[in-house]
Design a protein around this motif. Structure first.
Motif, PDB file in Angstrom:
ATOM      1  N   LYS A  91       0.827  -1.200   0.000  1.00 20.42           N
ATOM      2  CA  LYS A  91       0.000   0.000   0.000  1.00 20.42           C
ATOM      3  C   LYS A  91       0.863   1.253   0.000  1.00 20.42           C
ATOM      4  N   ALA A  92       1.917   1.246   0.847  1.00 20.54           N
ATOM      5  CA  ALA A  92       2.823   2.394   0.874  1.00 20.54           C
ATOM      6  C   ALA A  92       3.522   2.589  -0.467  1.00 20.54           C
ATOM      7  N   GLU A  93       3.904   1.472  -1.095  1.00 16.61           N
ATOM      8  CA  GLU A  93       4.554   1.560  -2.408  1.00 16.61           C
ATOM      9  C   GLU A  93       3.604   2.123  -3.456  1.00 16.61           C
ATOM     10  N   ARG A  94       2.332   1.701  -3.412  1.00 14.38           N
ATOM     11  CA  ARG A  94       1.355   2.240  -4.356  1.00 14.38           C
ATOM     12  C   ARG A  94       1.146   3.733  -4.139  1.00 14.38           C
ATOM     13  N   GLU A  95       1.060   4.142  -2.849  1.00 10.14           N
ATOM     14  CA  GLU A  95       0.889   5.566  -2.564  1.00 10.14           C
ATOM     15  C   GLU A  95       2.108   6.369  -3.016  1.00 10.14           C
ATOM     16  N   ARG A  96       3.306   5.795  -2.817  1.00 12.76           N
ATOM     17  CA  ARG A  96       4.515   6.489  -3.258  1.00 12.76           C
ATOM     18  C   ARG A  96       4.512   6.682  -4.765  1.00 12.76           C
ATOM     19  N   ARG A  97       4.165   5.620  -5.489  1.00 10.80           N
ATOM     20  CA  ARG A  97       4.119   5.733  -6.952  1.00 10.80           C
ATOM     21  C   ARG A  97       3.057   6.724  -7.393  1.00 10.80           C
ATOM     22  N   GLU A  98       1.924   6.729  -6.678  1.00  8.89           N
ATOM     23  CA  GLU A  98       0.868   7.682  -7.014  1.00  8.89           C
ATOM     24  C   GLU A  98       1.338   9.113  -6.802  1.00  8.89           C
ATOM     25  N   SER A  99       2.068   9.343  -5.684  1.00  5.46           N
ATOM     26  CA  SER A  99       2.598  10.684  -5.419  1.00  5.46           C
ATOM     27  C   SER A  99       3.598  11.108  -6.494  1.00  5.46           C
TER      28      SER A  99
END
Length: 313
Positions: A184-192
């Motif tokens: 989830k953190a990786e997805r949020e990082r990529r989204e940012s």
């Protein structure tokens, strides 16, 4: 006697039926992708392939029917421990094929169970040399190692292992939660990152648009200034040409008047007055050079003066 004859007939009929059944049982047809292991008095004699075959009653028998097609076995999840002491469950799928019916029939009592136990043992040995992260990211390596080990171990059983696949890797619940949070953190990082890149591109496009607009405005102002300058220049040229043409026409009119006076034999007084009027009009123009003869009454001097003025204009 009739009863005895009837009984004898029945016995003959029964014997014939039994003989036919025995003969039928001696005819065997082996279908495609199968084989039959034949024993003679309990000992292995031969292996029948595809086609029709005949066996001796009672002496020979078909000990085992073997399928030569590739088979798939899905084993239940097995508990394994990684090198960093993490217990997980892994279920495997084994694709195998029987290559030697004799070895398959006599090599091991329960081949499927033997493959399952061998798979579990081999899997524990391989996973025990890997850490958790390596286990989760090295499926192809594990599959290759397991296939090679199982193929060697099952070769004496007449079995060839074609492929081994790790179907599921089930880590402990705590590790699953941690992995989900990490994902989830990786997805949020990529989204940012994607959002920041989008905003950056948008800012660049806006700046380029403003720059292009400024360039176009400057170019338009430049063209407008050029057009205004050309218009002003054209205006001045037209004004100068108009003034020159007006002066020329005035001088021509004066000269024409004097000529007419001369032709009319006007007296000296009238000629002097017309000459003075001509010089007065010439003086009002843009001429910078006016020649006044010493004898204004001399007509030839007047004509010369007018000619000089016209030449300067």
């Amino acid at each position: 006697m009739e009863v005895i004859g009837a009984v004898a007939g029945i016995l003959v009929f029964i014997v014939v039926v039994i003989a036919l059944l025995i003969m039928a049982s001696c005819i065997k047809i082996v279908p495609q992708a199968q084989a039959m292991v034949v024993e003679r008095l309990g000992a292995y004699e031969t292996t029948w392939g595809v086609g029709i075959h005949f066996k001796t009653p009672i002496i020979k028998r078909v000990a085992k029917r073997v399928t030569l097609k590739e088979q798939v076995v899905d084993f239940a999840p097995q508990p394994v421990i990684t090198k960093d002491n993490v217990t997980m469950r892994i279920d495997t799928v084994v694709f195998f094929q029987i290559t030697d019916p004799k070895l398959f029939a006599y090599g091991v009592e329960n081949p499927i169970m033997a493959i399952e136990n061998l798979t579990a043992t081999t899997l524990r040995n391989i996973i025990g040399e890997l850490e958790l992260d390596q286990t989760l990211t090295s499926r192809e390596v594990i599959n290759t190692k397991m296939r090679a080990s199982l193929d060697i171990a099952t070769d004496p059983w007449g079995i060839k292992v074609n492929r081994v696949e790790l179907k599921n890797i089930i880590p402990p619940a705590a590790i699953q939660d941690a992995m989900e949070k990490q994902m989830k953190a990786e997805r949020e990082r990529r989204e940012s990152i994607l959002r920041a890149e989008g905003e950056k591109k948008s800012t660049i496009l806006v700046a380029e648009g403003k720059k292009e607009s400024a360039i176009l405005d400057a170019e338009a102002e430049k063209q407008a200034a050029i057009l205004r300058a050309e218009a002003e220049k054209e205006k001045k040229i037209k004004e100068a040409e108009g003034q020159a043409e007006a002066i020329l026409k005035v001088q021509q009119a004066n000269a024409e008047g004097l000529r007419m006076l001369k032709e009319a034999n006007a007296d000296a007084t009238v000629i002097q007055l017309k000459s003075l009027e001509a010089f007065a009009k010439a003086a009002d123009g843009k001429a910078t050079k006016i020649i006044i003869p010493s004898e204004i009454q001399n007509f030839s001097g007047l004509v010369k003066s007018i000619a000089e003025v016209a030449k300067d204009q």
